[in-house]
Write a protein that holds these residues in place. Structure first.
Motif, PDB file in Angstrom:
ATOM      1  N   ALA A   7      -8.864 -72.729 104.830  1.00 45.46           N
ATOM      2  CA  ALA A   7      -9.295 -73.011 103.422  1.00 45.46           C
ATOM      3  C   ALA A   7      -9.155 -74.487 102.873  1.00 45.46           C
ATOM      4  N   VAL A   8     -10.891 -74.442 101.826  1.00 42.08           N
ATOM      5  CA  VAL A   8     -11.113 -75.687 101.256  1.00 42.08           C
ATOM      6  C   VAL A   8     -10.659 -75.436 100.229  1.00 42.08           C
ATOM      7  N   VAL A   9     -10.073 -75.736  99.190  1.00 37.62           N
ATOM      8  CA  VAL A   9      -9.552 -75.431  97.809  1.00 37.62           C
ATOM      9  C   VAL A   9     -10.888 -76.996  97.376  1.00 37.62           C
ATOM     10  N   GLY A  10     -11.617 -76.359  96.403  1.00 38.43           N
ATOM     11  CA  GLY A  10     -12.616 -77.012  95.863  1.00 38.43           C
ATOM     12  C   GLY A  10     -14.367 -77.231  96.573  1.00 38.43           C
ATOM     13  N   SER A  11     -14.993 -76.654  95.689  1.00 42.04           N
ATOM     14  CA  SER A  11     -16.627 -76.765  95.860  1.00 42.04           C
ATOM     15  C   SER A  11     -17.309 -77.678  95.873  1.00 42.04           C
ATOM     16  N   GLY A  12     -16.632 -78.866  95.532  1.00 44.06           N
ATOM     17  CA  GLY A  12     -17.501 -80.172  95.033  1.00 44.06           C
ATOM     18  C   GLY A  12     -18.019 -80.759  96.306  1.00 44.06           C
ATOM     19  N   PRO A  13     -19.390 -81.628  95.995  1.00 46.93           N
ATOM     20  CA  PRO A  13     -19.317 -82.518  97.347  1.00 46.93           C
ATOM     21  C   PRO A  13     -18.464 -82.524  98.090  1.00 46.93           C
ATOM     22  N   ALA A  14     -17.267 -82.610  98.248  1.00 54.26           N
ATOM     23  CA  ALA A  14     -16.605 -83.547  99.486  1.00 54.26           C
ATOM     24  C   ALA A  14     -16.264 -81.717 100.210  1.00 54.26           C
ATOM     25  N   GLY A  15     -15.790 -81.265  99.282  1.00 53.29           N
ATOM     26  CA  GLY A  15     -15.186 -80.024  99.491  1.00 53.29           C
ATOM     27  C   GLY A  15     -15.657 -79.148 100.802  1.00 53.29           C
ATOM     28  N   ALA A  16     -17.351 -79.446 100.183  1.00 53.21           N
ATOM     29  CA  ALA A  16     -18.790 -78.193 100.606  1.00 53.21           C
ATOM     30  C   ALA A  16     -19.256 -79.261 101.632  1.00 53.21           C
ATOM     31  N   PHE A  17     -19.289 -80.380 102.373  1.00 47.07           N
ATOM     32  CA  PHE A  17     -19.866 -81.045 103.496  1.00 47.07           C
ATOM     33  C   PHE A  17     -18.615 -80.771 104.626  1.00 47.07           C
ATOM     34  N   CYS A  18     -17.859 -80.972 103.538  1.00 47.29           N
ATOM     35  CA  CYS A  18     -16.431 -80.977 105.079  1.00 47.29           C
ATOM     36  C   CYS A  18     -16.211 -79.209 105.355  1.00 47.29           C
ATOM     37  N   ALA A  19     -16.656 -77.690 104.319  1.00 50.33           N
ATOM     38  CA  ALA A  19     -16.868 -76.851 105.114  1.00 50.33           C
ATOM     39  C   ALA A  19     -18.137 -76.349 105.911  1.00 50.33           C
ATOM     40  N   GLN A  20     -19.345 -77.825 105.816  1.00 47.82           N
ATOM     41  CA  GLN A  20     -20.704 -77.092 106.166  1.00 47.82           C
ATOM     42  C   GLN A  20     -20.495 -78.080 107.334  1.00 47.82           C
ATOM     43  N   ILE A  21     -19.227 -79.449 108.058  1.00 44.73           N
ATOM     44  CA  ILE A  21     -19.184 -79.904 108.972  1.00 44.73           C
ATOM     45  C   ILE A  21     -17.889 -78.982 110.167  1.00 44.73           C
ATOM     46  N   LEU A  22     -17.131 -78.089 109.442  1.00 49.59           N
ATOM     47  CA  LEU A  22     -16.284 -77.329 109.952  1.00 49.59           C
ATOM     48  C   LEU A  22     -16.649 -76.275 110.245  1.00 49.59           C
ATOM     49  N   ALA A  23     -17.865 -75.720 110.414  1.00 48.64           N
ATOM     50  CA  ALA A  23     -18.344 -74.511 110.179  1.00 48.64           C
ATOM     51  C   ALA A  23     -19.799 -74.774 111.780  1.00 48.64           C
ATOM     52  N   GLU A  24     -20.687 -76.492 111.598  1.00 50.18           N
ATOM     53  CA  GLU A  24     -21.747 -75.840 112.121  1.00 50.18           C
ATOM     54  C   GLU A  24     -21.234 -77.428 112.839  1.00 50.18           C
ATOM     55  N   GLU A  25     -20.372 -78.020 112.821  1.00 50.76           N
ATOM     56  CA  GLU A  25     -19.726 -78.751 114.372  1.00 50.76           C
ATOM     57  C   GLU A  25     -19.234 -78.579 115.275  1.00 50.76           C
ATOM     58  N   ALA A  26     -18.003 -77.824 114.933  1.00 48.42           N
ATOM     59  CA  ALA A  26     -16.838 -77.399 116.235  1.00 48.42           C
ATOM     60  C   ALA A  26     -17.367 -76.719 117.358  1.00 48.42           C
ATOM     61  N   ASP A  27     -17.210 -77.371 118.492  1.00 47.07           N
ATOM     62  CA  ASP A  27     -17.567 -76.623 119.562  1.00 47.07           C
ATOM     63  C   ASP A  27     -16.576 -74.993 119.856  1.00 47.07           C
ATOM     64  N   HIS A  28     -16.014 -74.681 118.937  1.00 41.34           N
ATOM     65  CA  HIS A  28     -15.552 -73.089 119.548  1.00 41.34           C
ATOM     66  C   HIS A  28     -15.670 -72.718 117.645  1.00 41.34           C
ATOM     67  N   PRO A  29     -15.830 -71.123 117.403  1.00 36.64           N
ATOM     68  CA  PRO A  29     -15.561 -70.127 115.929  1.00 36.64           C
ATOM     69  C   PRO A  29     -15.185 -71.019 114.636  1.00 36.64           C
ATOM     70  N   VAL A  30     -15.361 -71.708 113.966  1.00 38.01           N
ATOM     71  CA  VAL A  30     -14.774 -71.748 112.981  1.00 38.01           C
ATOM     72  C   VAL A  30     -15.163 -71.086 111.757  1.00 38.01           C
ATOM     73  N   SER A  31     -14.156 -70.137 110.727  1.00 44.11           N
ATOM     74  CA  SER A  31     -14.418 -70.258 109.654  1.00 44.11           C
ATOM     75  C   SER A  31     -13.774 -70.042 108.162  1.00 44.11           C
ATOM     76  N   VAL A  32     -14.591 -71.207 107.246  1.00 43.72           N
ATOM     77  CA  VAL A  32     -13.726 -71.820 106.041  1.00 43.72           C
ATOM     78  C   VAL A  32     -13.961 -71.132 104.631  1.00 43.72           C
ATOM     79  N   ASP A  33     -13.315 -71.029 104.327  1.00 41.20           N
ATOM     80  CA  ASP A  33     -13.197 -69.626 102.898  1.00 41.20           C
ATOM     81  C   ASP A  33     -13.406 -71.042 101.619  1.00 41.20           C
ATOM     82  N   VAL A  34     -13.984 -71.531 100.878  1.00 43.02           N
ATOM     83  CA  VAL A  34     -13.637 -72.486 100.087  1.00 43.02           C
ATOM     84  C   VAL A  34     -13.822 -71.273  98.563  1.00 43.02           C
ATOM     85  N   PHE A  35     -12.413 -72.471  98.262  1.00 42.17           N
ATOM     86  CA  PHE A  35     -11.547 -71.406  97.228  1.00 42.17           C
ATOM     87  C   PHE A  35     -12.122 -72.706  95.306  1.00 42.17           C
TER      88      PHE A  35
END
Length: 452
Positions: A7-35
């Motif tokens: 869960a990421v709390v906040g959808s500004g640049p920092a939160g959005a970038f964090c969600a992207q990196i987690l979803a795209e660069e992990a070597d295993h499945p990651v699901s991210v909910d941005v609140f």
């Protein structure tokens, strides 16, 4: 290994970038909910970047791609702290990342700061940017002089918006009623006050030159103070930052050497002056400024509107540690600390982590650090034989939706946000503009198809 849920709390640049990196660069499945507590995403890109900076705001398209990434969900109109708590998020997710930004203006701590007419610049910025929680008393625009305290880019944004012509304002996406208020105001002079000399100004040369190009105002730089700063710089003062300071002083010199054009409005820089008091009974009528070189020399500028622009600070998020002294969430390597101990599964990113500094790109590096910490901890936990990662948390993908639904929270998902966006485009086109923002949450929810 099951999918890691974050869960990421906040959808500004920092939160959005964090969600992207987690979803795209992990070597295993990651699901991210941005609140996001607002019905709209993007944080300060939507509500902090000046409306007349459309090139910068065009980065929204890139952020939109993040929220369309498989495994990333947007849950707007959800306030963490009241609709759902940080503790509850920790129960439902393997990791929780706080990306709540720095929404409060810093205070000057000067007598009279609570008088009517002393309005934090951030509130004014939020109002003209269409933030649904922002209010501004437009009667204050009857003042003939406005004083902006601070010499950063926000101060220049505020001054520029106060002198933009109606035609210039209609090239932006600000709400129509904001344009009408700004177009009809009485302000004829905007004074930008700096507590130190021009060599210490924090704005960028690009922002400064943009200010000088506004159509409706002359920009006036004090030649004597500028000459003193130039002489000091040439003598080697402030050598570590000399190139940047030299460029900025050069931009100021270009403005100072121009002849005023007799325009209807003026922006005037006043350096080496420290606010010591706001004058007035219930509303401000003036600001007392002490000269830096001689604090006993005090001048009072008459004004009915003062906009302090001296920075931002974060606010405590219920259920998470907070350092009042720094205005940030305490952490070690992005991991939130409670005293000297790391809070398992709780992380921080962006301004809530490092304070209100840097540009949009800075947040990507910050997000990469935080995402790396999240993934490293998840890998370590998965490798620990004594831990059953399938039963530690309630990670059913529908559990959080059911919880919010049971509480009557009208969640704005990504498709509903797209409906809001489409409605804003239609609203703008109706008045000959590319887009016009909704200013009220109720209008946003109606556009999203939520009758509430």
């Amino acid at each position: 290994m099951r999918a890691l849920r974050v869960a990421v709390v906040g959808s500004g640049p920092a939160g959005a970038f964090c969600a992207q990196i987690l979803a795209e660069e992990a070597d295993h499945p990651v699901s991210v909910d941005v609140f996001e507590r607002l019905p709209t995403p993007f944080g300060l890109v939507r509500y902090g970047v000046a409306p007349d900076h459309q090139k910068i705001k065009s980065i929204v398209a890139s952020f939109a791609e993040i929220f369309e990434t498989p495994g990333v969900r947007f849950l707007g109109n959800v306030t963490v702290g009241s609709d759902i708590t940080v503790s509850e998020l920790r129960e439902h997710y393997d990791a929780v990342v706080l990306a709540s930004g720095a929404p409060l203006d810093r205070r000057l701590g000067v007598p009279g700061e609570d008088l009517g007419g002393v309005v934090p610049a951030g509130r004014f910025v939020s109002w003209y940017s269409g933030h649904p929680d922002a209010d501004f008393d437009t009667s204050l625009l009857s003042a003939e002089r406005a004083v902006v305290v601070g010499v950063g880019n926000v101060a220049l944004d505020v001054a520029r918006m106060l002198v933009r012509t109606p035609d210039e304002l209609r090239r932006t996406d600000v709400p129509e009623h904001v344009i009408e208020a700004l177009a009809g105001h009485a302000v004829r002079e905007v004074c930008i006050v700096g507590r130190r000399g021009p060599e210490a100004a924090k704005f960028t040369g690009k922002e400064l030159l943009e200010l000088a190009e506004v159509e409706g105002a002359d920009v006036i730089v004090p030649a004597e103070e500028l000459a003193l700063a130039e002489a000091a710089q040439q003598a080697g003062a402030g050598a570590p930052s000399r190139p940047a300071v030299t460029r900025m002083l050069g931009s100021l010199r270009k403005i100072a050497d121009r002849q005023p054009q007799g325009r209807s409005r003026a922006i005037r820089f006043l350096f080496n002056r420290t606010p010591v008091e706001f004058v007035g009974d219930t509303s401000v009528t003036g600001i007392a400024l002490a000269h830096t070189a001689d604090p006993t020399q005090v001048e009072v500028l008459e004004t009915g509107l003062v906009l302090p622009a001296i920075g931002y600070r974060s606010v405590p998020l219920g259920g998470a540690p907070f350092d009042e002294a720094t205005g940030t969430v305490p952490h070690r390597d992005s991991r939130v600390l409670d005293g000297d101990r790391t809070v398992p599964g709780l992380y921080v990113v962006g301004w809530a982590k490092r304070g209100p500094s840097g540009v949009i790109g800075t947040n990507r590096l910050c997000a990469s650090e935080t995402a790396t910490a999240v993934l490293a901890d998840a890998a370590a936990a998965a490798a620990a034989p004594e831990r059953d990662t399938d039963t530690d948390t309630d990670t059913d993908s529908t559990a959080i939706d059911d919880l919010l639904r049971s509480r009557g929270v009208p969640v704005v998902n990504w498709s509903r946000w797209l409906a809001i966006e489409a409605a804003e485009v239609r609203l703008g086109q109706a008045s000959g503009r590319d887009r016009a923002k909704f200013h009220h949450r109720a209008d946003m929810l109606v556009a999203a198809g939520i009758d509430r």
